[in-house]
Design an enzyme around this catalytic site. Structure first.
Site, short mmCIF file in Angstrom:
data_model
loop_
_atom_site.label_atom_id
_atom_site.label_comp_id
_atom_site.label_asym_id
_atom_site.label_seq_id
_atom_site.Cartn_x
_atom_site.Cartn_y
_atom_site.Cartn_z
N GLU A 38 0.66 -1.13 -0.19
CA GLU A 38 0.05 0.06 0.12
C GLU A 38 0.88 1.13 0.11
O GLU A 38 2.13 1.25 0.45
CB GLU A 38 -1.03 -0.17 1.15
CG GLU A 38 -0.31 0.05 2.62
CD GLU A 38 -1.44 0.02 3.67
OE1 GLU A 38 -1.09 0.99 4.44
OE2 GLU A 38 -2.32 -0.87 3.81
N TYR A 46 6.00 1.58 -8.99
CA TYR A 46 4.99 0.45 -8.93
C TYR A 46 4.37 0.00 -10.10
O TYR A 46 4.51 -1.26 -10.44
CB TYR A 46 4.20 0.24 -7.70
CG TYR A 46 4.72 0.72 -6.35
CD1 TYR A 46 6.08 -0.08 -6.06
CD2 TYR A 46 4.35 1.36 -5.58
CE1 TYR A 46 6.78 0.23 -4.69
CE2 TYR A 46 4.99 1.63 -4.05
CZ TYR A 46 6.24 1.03 -3.82
OH TYR A 46 6.81 1.26 -2.59
#
Length: 153
Positions: free
Chosen positions: A108, A120
């Site tokens: 997260e 990411y």
């Protein structure tokens, strides 16, 4: 500073936690506490440090239970950000999770972490959800973006 400075990655042990906490306090507005970092050592965790000239520049904490791996934190000290060290660490985390037979790597990230989100996404992570108002900020809160990378799909 760039990756041409020959960074190296090492497995960290609990003795390095004060340095990890110091880097986290510089890099994050609401960092993990020393005791929380210390709790991330044991059978289910692996911590990696990235070094330049024998100086710790950042770290990543990986937690894995069976086929599920979670990137608990990845942190680069502010003066070394933008030099590719986060990418270098992320590649190590991904390789280690794959080697340990993980099927999914979870993480997260703060919604304000634009550079991290781009990193990411570049490595194939997909957004899978949000936790509204999850992270504290100086003037309230912000969302946590949940992301996953599947290795066997």
């Amino acid at each position: 500073m760039s990756l041409s400075n020959n960074p190296r990655i090492a497995i960290l042990d609990i003795d390095i936690c004060p340095e990890m906490a110091h880097i986290a306090s510089q890099a994050h507005s609401h960092p993990m506490s020393l005791s929380t970092i210390q709790s991330c050592f044991g059978n289910l965790y692996k911590s990696f440090g990235v070094y330049l000239a024998d100086e710790l520049q950042g770290f990543a904490i990986l937690h894995q239970i069976f086929e599920d791996a979670t990137l608990m934190d990845i942190c680069i000290c502010p003066q070394s950000q933008g030099a590719g060290l986060g990418r270098f660490l992320l590649e190590k985390v991904i390789a280690d999770a794959k080697e340990a037979k993980a099927e999914t790597l979870f993480l997260e990230v703060r919604s304000s972490g634009v550079a991290a989100i781009k990193l990411y996404l570049r490595y194939g992570f997909k957004e899978t959800g949000r936790r509204k108002g999850y992270y504290k900020t100086a003037d309230g809160s912000e969302d946590a973006i949940l992301m996953e990378l599947h290795f066997n799909s």
